[in-house]
Write a protein that holds these residues in place. Sequence first.
Motif, PDB file in Angstrom:
ATOM      1  N   GLN A  44      93.838  45.436  65.311  1.00 27.85           N
ATOM      2  CA  GLN A  44      92.520  44.956  64.872  1.00 27.85           C
ATOM      3  C   GLN A  44      92.207  45.601  63.529  1.00 27.85           C
ATOM      4  OE1 GLN A  44      90.326  43.066  66.728  1.00 27.85           O
ATOM      5  NE2 GLN A  44      88.436  43.280  65.591  1.00 27.85           N
ATOM      6  N   GLY A  47      86.873  48.146  61.180  1.00 26.61           N
ATOM      7  CA  GLY A  47      85.565  47.672  60.749  1.00 26.61           C
ATOM      8  C   GLY A  47      85.272  46.228  61.092  1.00 26.61           C
ATOM      9  N   THR A  49      84.042  42.900  62.783  1.00 26.86           N
ATOM     10  CA  THR A  49      82.857  42.663  63.597  1.00 26.86           C
ATOM     11  C   THR A  49      82.788  41.204  64.022  1.00 26.86           C
ATOM     12  OG1 THR A  49      80.437  42.691  63.624  1.00 26.86           O
ATOM     13  CG2 THR A  49      81.468  42.263  61.500  1.00 26.86           C
ATOM     14  N   ASP A  51      79.948  39.777  64.316  1.00 25.52           N
ATOM     15  CA  ASP A  51      78.758  39.252  63.630  1.00 25.52           C
ATOM     16  C   ASP A  51      79.204  38.630  62.317  1.00 25.52           C
ATOM     17  OD1 ASP A  51      76.196  38.660  62.807  1.00 25.52           O
ATOM     18  OD2 ASP A  51      75.813  40.671  62.017  1.00 25.52           O
ATOM     19  N   CYS A  52      79.719  37.389  62.411  1.00 28.98           N
ATOM     20  CA  CYS A  52      80.342  36.726  61.274  1.00 28.98           C
ATOM     21  C   CYS A  52      79.748  35.329  61.130  1.00 28.98           C
ATOM     22  CB  CYS A  52      81.847  36.634  61.525  1.00 28.98           C
ATOM     23  SG  CYS A  52      82.865  36.545  60.053  1.00 28.98           S
ATOM     24  N   CYS A  88      85.307  39.093  59.460  1.00 32.82           N
ATOM     25  CA  CYS A  88      84.243  39.865  58.835  1.00 32.82           C
ATOM     26  C   CYS A  88      84.474  41.355  59.065  1.00 32.82           C
ATOM     27  CB  CYS A  88      82.879  39.456  59.399  1.00 32.82           C
ATOM     28  SG  CYS A  88      82.381  37.803  58.871  1.00 32.82           S
ATOM     29  N   VAL A  90      82.758  45.197  58.345  1.00 36.56           N
ATOM     30  CA  VAL A  90      81.564  45.949  57.959  1.00 36.56           C
ATOM     31  C   VAL A  90      81.951  47.009  56.939  1.00 36.56           C
ATOM     32  CG1 VAL A  90      79.716  47.460  58.738  1.00 36.56           C
ATOM     33  CG2 VAL A  90      80.445  45.554  60.179  1.00 36.56           C
ATOM     34  N   VAL A  95      78.603  42.999  54.811  1.00 36.27           N
ATOM     35  CA  VAL A  95      79.703  42.428  55.581  1.00 36.27           C
ATOM     36  C   VAL A  95      80.634  41.742  54.581  1.00 36.27           C
ATOM     37  CG1 VAL A  95      80.373  40.699  57.285  1.00 36.27           C
ATOM     38  CG2 VAL A  95      78.346  42.098  57.674  1.00 36.27           C
ATOM     39  N   LYS A 167      71.484  40.214  61.096  1.00 39.30           N
ATOM     40  CA  LYS A 167      72.355  39.328  61.871  1.00 39.30           C
ATOM     41  C   LYS A 167      73.013  38.323  60.928  1.00 39.30           C
ATOM     42  CE  LYS A 167      73.709  38.004  66.047  1.00 39.30           C
ATOM     43  NZ  LYS A 167      74.586  38.820  66.859  1.00 39.30           N
ATOM     44  N   GLN A 169      75.486  36.427  61.310  1.00 40.91           N
ATOM     45  CA  GLN A 169      75.831  35.186  61.990  1.00 40.91           C
ATOM     46  C   GLN A 169      74.686  34.168  61.941  1.00 40.91           C
ATOM     47  OE1 GLN A 169      76.708  35.425  66.283  1.00 40.91           O
ATOM     48  NE2 GLN A 169      78.774  34.804  65.720  1.00 40.91           N
TER      49      GLN A 169
END
Length: 196
Positions: A44, A47, A49, A51-52, A88, A90, A95, A167, A169
């Motif tokens: 992975q 960083g 996430t 939230d993309c 994405c 962080v 982002v 957020k 996303q």
Amino acid sequence: MKTYLAGWATLALAASFGVQQAAAFDFPKLGVPEVLGGGGAQPQTPGATADCPVIVAEEGGQMLRAPAGAEAAAVHHQVSIKEIARECIVEGDHVLIRVGVEGDAVLGPTGAPGTYGGTIRVALRKTHDDSILNSKNYRISATIPSGGARADFRLLAEPIAAPPSAKAQDDFEILVGFTEGSADVDKPPRVKKRRR
């Protein structure tokens, strides 16, 4: 009508003069998860996430056909986006978004081997007012060899930094599609398509 692409999902678009379902592809730099076709041994990205922002593919921007608007029997060639992935990361309060695009050029009944391409735009847009925060065009091409009927292209766009957001996303979306290109003449108006 909008069609959303969420998470690591890929986009199956019009190809070979019809619509085909495409399997997830593997962009090693994007670290596509195994469940969507990525290599299970890939680490992975640090960083990374969930939230993309979602990917938005505008209808009419998914393929270029020459001549434009031609019936199937009169098509010389077609260049299509087949799959899109994004990741994405962080970085501080921002982002960083990485986008990968894969597609192909296919000869039509009147086509001949050669190099065919177009221009793909990758942009970041605010969802609440549709303003464009970042946009860049990329020239892509695929060379169909003598005796061949198709060839692939792949694009890994430069990372896009999304502004600070509680957020990402919900606040942003990623636009991907053809703009002007060698196979792109007098396209019909676009209708936005989105998927989650």
